[in-house]
Scaffold this motif. Sequence first.
Motif, PDB file in Angstrom:
ATOM      1  N   ALA A  61      15.977  27.308 -41.226  1.00 58.44           N
ATOM      2  CA  ALA A  61      16.466  28.431 -42.031  1.00 58.44           C
ATOM      3  C   ALA A  61      15.316  29.404 -42.249  1.00 58.44           C
ATOM      4  O   ALA A  61      14.150  29.006 -42.216  1.00 58.44           O
ATOM      5  CB  ALA A  61      16.980  27.945 -43.385  1.00 58.44           C
ATOM      6  N   PHE A  62      15.648  30.669 -42.449  1.00 57.28           N
ATOM      7  CA  PHE A  62      14.636  31.638 -42.841  1.00 57.28           C
ATOM      8  C   PHE A  62      15.299  32.784 -43.576  1.00 57.28           C
ATOM      9  O   PHE A  62      16.470  33.085 -43.372  1.00 57.28           O
ATOM     10  CB  PHE A  62      13.807  32.148 -41.647  1.00 57.28           C
ATOM     11  CG  PHE A  62      14.573  32.977 -40.668  1.00 57.28           C
ATOM     12  CD1 PHE A  62      14.600  34.361 -40.777  1.00 57.28           C
ATOM     13  CD2 PHE A  62      15.262  32.382 -39.628  1.00 57.28           C
ATOM     14  CE1 PHE A  62      15.307  35.137 -39.865  1.00 57.28           C
ATOM     15  CE2 PHE A  62      15.975  33.144 -38.718  1.00 57.28           C
ATOM     16  CZ  PHE A  62      15.988  34.519 -38.833  1.00 57.28           C
ATOM     17  N   GLU A  63      14.545  33.378 -44.486  1.00 56.81           N
ATOM     18  CA  GLU A  63      15.001  34.537 -45.257  1.00 56.81           C
ATOM     19  C   GLU A  63      13.938  35.614 -45.108  1.00 56.81           C
ATOM     20  O   GLU A  63      12.910  35.584 -45.794  1.00 56.81           O
ATOM     21  CB  GLU A  63      15.200  34.166 -46.726  1.00 56.81           C
ATOM     22  CG  GLU A  63      16.332  33.182 -46.943  1.00 56.81           C
ATOM     23  CD  GLU A  63      16.446  32.727 -48.392  1.00 56.81           C
ATOM     24  OE1 GLU A  63      15.881  33.390 -49.294  1.00 56.81           O
ATOM     25  OE2 GLU A  63      17.090  31.697 -48.616  1.00 56.81           O
ATOM     26  N   GLY A  64      14.177  36.530 -44.197  1.00 59.18           N
ATOM     27  CA  GLY A  64      13.219  37.600 -43.945  1.00 59.18           C
ATOM     28  C   GLY A  64      11.859  37.039 -43.612  1.00 59.18           C
ATOM     29  O   GLY A  64      11.740  36.073 -42.860  1.00 59.18           O
ATOM     30  N   GLU A  65      10.832  37.634 -44.185  1.00 61.79           N
ATOM     31  CA  GLU A  65       9.468  37.165 -43.943  1.00 61.79           C
ATOM     32  C   GLU A  65       8.888  36.469 -45.160  1.00 61.79           C
ATOM     33  O   GLU A  65       7.667  36.344 -45.295  1.00 61.79           O
ATOM     34  CB  GLU A  65       8.596  38.347 -43.521  1.00 61.79           C
ATOM     35  CG  GLU A  65       9.055  38.921 -42.202  1.00 61.79           C
ATOM     36  CD  GLU A  65       8.200  40.070 -41.723  1.00 61.79           C
ATOM     37  OE1 GLU A  65       7.387  40.590 -42.499  1.00 61.79           O
ATOM     38  OE2 GLU A  65       8.355  40.442 -40.563  1.00 61.79           O
ATOM     39  N   VAL A  66       9.754  35.983 -46.048  1.00 61.19           N
ATOM     40  CA  VAL A  66       9.283  35.352 -47.274  1.00 61.19           C
ATOM     41  C   VAL A  66       9.497  33.839 -47.267  1.00 61.19           C
ATOM     42  O   VAL A  66       8.650  33.098 -47.748  1.00 61.19           O
ATOM     43  CB  VAL A  66       9.973  35.973 -48.516  1.00 61.19           C
ATOM     44  CG1 VAL A  66       9.556  35.267 -49.788  1.00 61.19           C
ATOM     45  CG2 VAL A  66       9.651  37.449 -48.605  1.00 61.19           C
ATOM     46  N   TYR A  67      10.591  33.348 -46.687  1.00 65.19           N
ATOM     47  CA  TYR A  67      10.899  31.911 -46.733  1.00 65.19           C
ATOM     48  C   TYR A  67      11.326  31.425 -45.364  1.00 65.19           C
ATOM     49  O   TYR A  67      12.078  32.092 -44.656  1.00 65.19           O
ATOM     50  CB  TYR A  67      12.027  31.638 -47.732  1.00 65.19           C
ATOM     51  CG  TYR A  67      12.548  30.216 -47.698  1.00 65.19           C
ATOM     52  CD1 TYR A  67      11.852  29.188 -48.327  1.00 65.19           C
ATOM     53  CD2 TYR A  67      13.724  29.896 -47.027  1.00 65.19           C
ATOM     54  CE1 TYR A  67      12.318  27.877 -48.293  1.00 65.19           C
ATOM     55  CE2 TYR A  67      14.199  28.587 -46.994  1.00 65.19           C
ATOM     56  CZ  TYR A  67      13.494  27.587 -47.622  1.00 65.19           C
ATOM     57  OH  TYR A  67      13.947  26.293 -47.590  1.00 65.19           O
ATOM     58  N   PHE A  68      10.824  30.241 -44.986  1.00 63.70           N
ATOM     59  CA  PHE A  68      11.390  29.540 -43.841  1.00 63.70           C
ATOM     60  C   PHE A  68      11.329  28.042 -44.097  1.00 63.70           C
ATOM     61  O   PHE A  68      10.527  27.559 -44.893  1.00 63.70           O
ATOM     62  CB  PHE A  68      10.707  29.911 -42.513  1.00 63.70           C
ATOM     63  CG  PHE A  68       9.285  29.469 -42.376  1.00 63.70           C
ATOM     64  CD1 PHE A  68       8.963  28.181 -41.971  1.00 63.70           C
ATOM     65  CD2 PHE A  68       8.246  30.354 -42.625  1.00 63.70           C
ATOM     66  CE1 PHE A  68       7.647  27.778 -41.821  1.00 63.70           C
ATOM     67  CE2 PHE A  68       6.934  29.967 -42.478  1.00 63.70           C
ATOM     68  CZ  PHE A  68       6.631  28.673 -42.078  1.00 63.70           C
ATOM     69  N   ARG A  69      12.234  27.341 -43.425  1.00 62.91           N
ATOM     70  CA  ARG A  69      12.282  25.880 -43.530  1.00 62.91           C
ATOM     71  C   ARG A  69      12.232  25.330 -42.111  1.00 62.91           C
ATOM     72  O   ARG A  69      12.959  25.786 -41.233  1.00 62.91           O
ATOM     73  CB  ARG A  69      13.566  25.439 -44.227  1.00 62.91           C
ATOM     74  CG  ARG A  69      13.745  23.926 -44.290  1.00 62.91           C
ATOM     75  CD  ARG A  69      15.021  23.514 -45.021  1.00 62.91           C
ATOM     76  NE  ARG A  69      16.204  23.997 -44.327  1.00 62.91           N
ATOM     77  CZ  ARG A  69      17.192  24.692 -44.923  1.00 62.91           C
ATOM     78  NH1 ARG A  69      17.132  24.992 -46.206  1.00 62.91           N
ATOM     79  NH2 ARG A  69      18.245  25.080 -44.231  1.00 62.91           N
ATOM     80  N   LEU A  70      11.350  24.357 -41.895  1.00 64.24           N
ATOM     81  CA  LEU A  70      11.251  23.701 -40.602  1.00 64.24           C
ATOM     82  C   LEU A  70      11.767  22.271 -40.706  1.00 64.24           C
ATOM     83  O   LEU A  70      11.458  21.564 -41.667  1.00 64.24           O
ATOM     84  CB  LEU A  70       9.806  23.642 -40.117  1.00 64.24           C
ATOM     85  CG  LEU A  70       9.123  24.941 -39.756  1.00 64.24           C
ATOM     86  CD1 LEU A  70       7.705  24.661 -39.256  1.00 64.24           C
ATOM     87  CD2 LEU A  70       9.904  25.700 -38.705  1.00 64.24           C
ATOM     88  N   ARG A  71      12.554  21.889 -39.713  1.00 63.13           N
ATOM     89  CA  ARG A  71      12.934  20.488 -39.539  1.00 63.13           C
ATOM     90  C   ARG A  71      11.902  19.906 -38.588  1.00 63.13           C
ATOM     91  O   ARG A  71      11.654  20.449 -37.514  1.00 63.13           O
ATOM     92  CB  ARG A  71      14.330  20.384 -38.941  1.00 63.13           C
ATOM     93  CG  ARG A  71      14.799  18.964 -38.742  1.00 63.13           C
ATOM     94  CD  ARG A  71      16.191  18.949 -38.075  1.00 63.13           C
ATOM     95  NE  ARG A  71      16.745  17.628 -38.015  1.00 63.13           N
ATOM     96  CZ  ARG A  71      16.495  16.750 -37.034  1.00 63.13           C
ATOM     97  NH1 ARG A  71      15.706  17.074 -36.037  1.00 63.13           N
ATOM     98  NH2 ARG A  71      17.052  15.555 -37.050  1.00 63.13           N
ATOM     99  N   VAL A  72      11.272  18.796 -38.978  1.00 60.02           N
ATOM    100  CA  VAL A  72      10.220  18.181 -38.184  1.00 60.02           C
ATOM    101  C   VAL A  72      10.663  16.768 -37.803  1.00 60.02           C
ATOM    102  O   VAL A  72      10.810  15.903 -38.663  1.00 60.02           O
ATOM    103  CB  VAL A  72       8.879  18.139 -38.970  1.00 60.02           C
ATOM    104  CG1 VAL A  72       7.774  17.573 -38.102  1.00 60.02           C
ATOM    105  CG2 VAL A  72       8.520  19.523 -39.482  1.00 60.02           C
ATOM    106  N   ASP A  73      10.912  16.584 -36.511  1.00 56.40           N
ATOM    107  CA  ASP A  73      11.337  15.294 -35.962  1.00 56.40           C
ATOM    108  C   ASP A  73      10.100  14.658 -35.323  1.00 56.40           C
ATOM    109  O   ASP A  73       9.634  15.104 -34.277  1.00 56.40           O
ATOM    110  CB  ASP A  73      12.447  15.512 -34.930  1.00 56.40           C
ATOM    111  CG  ASP A  73      12.991  14.229 -34.353  1.00 56.40           C
ATOM    112  OD1 ASP A  73      12.469  13.137 -34.653  1.00 56.40           O
ATOM    113  OD2 ASP A  73      13.955  14.309 -33.562  1.00 56.40           O
ATOM    114  N   ILE A  74       9.557  13.633 -35.967  1.00 57.77           N
ATOM    115  CA  ILE A  74       8.301  13.022 -35.554  1.00 57.77           C
ATOM    116  C   ILE A  74       8.592  11.733 -34.786  1.00 57.77           C
ATOM    117  O   ILE A  74       9.306  10.861 -35.265  1.00 57.77           O
ATOM    118  CB  ILE A  74       7.420  12.704 -36.779  1.00 57.77           C
ATOM    119  CG1 ILE A  74       7.164  13.980 -37.579  1.00 57.77           C
ATOM    120  CG2 ILE A  74       6.116  12.034 -36.362  1.00 57.77           C
ATOM    121  CD1 ILE A  74       6.621  13.733 -38.966  1.00 57.77           C
TER     122      ILE A  74
END
Length: 193
Positions: A169-182
């Motif tokens: 997910a991301f909201e403009g240039e202020v927030y992003f969320r990364l899913r990390v599959d390790i």
Amino acid sequence: MVSPKPIFTLFLLVLLISGSSTAPPGKRIRDRSPCQRLVFYFHDIVYNGKNAKNATSAIVGAPAWGNHTILAGQSHFGDLVVFDDPITLDDNLHSTPVGRAQGFYIYDKKDVFTAWLGFSFVFNSTEHKGSLNFAGADPLMNKTRDVSVIGGTGDFIMSRGIATLMTDAFEGEVYFRLRVDIRLYECWRKRKN
């Protein structure tokens, strides 16, 4: 004196046996399964001059044409961002964190939206203690990107593997969320004393 013929024959036999055990170019000899697999989410809120209370990352280096509250240009080339982001087990920013993602990313290409990452997941939950360390290129326009797991401490001492990142997910240039599959391929278990 020993005849060279038996030595030559033995040499050819060893060569033949060793040559038959290799796979053809481009083929895997065996498929390795990871010794441990984990999935986490980390949430990055970039400081923009107005959100100091909630920000988890900040621009600490910018090119001459940039500043420290707005990412530079279309590809953000030259920006250096440090972060201390919460890690959660699900995609909810308000879930209880199981640790922190701490490190930096550098936007390193002028014409393509890409970054280079160096960071650690620092865990302090009932399930995991210690850290996992990551480094590598992050071509942000790709749906999934792989970065190297280059080590760890505590429960993850000397672990190595691959982490597949996906912008969830991301909201403009202020927030992003990364899913990390390790996926860890080298796992050392901590000894119990």
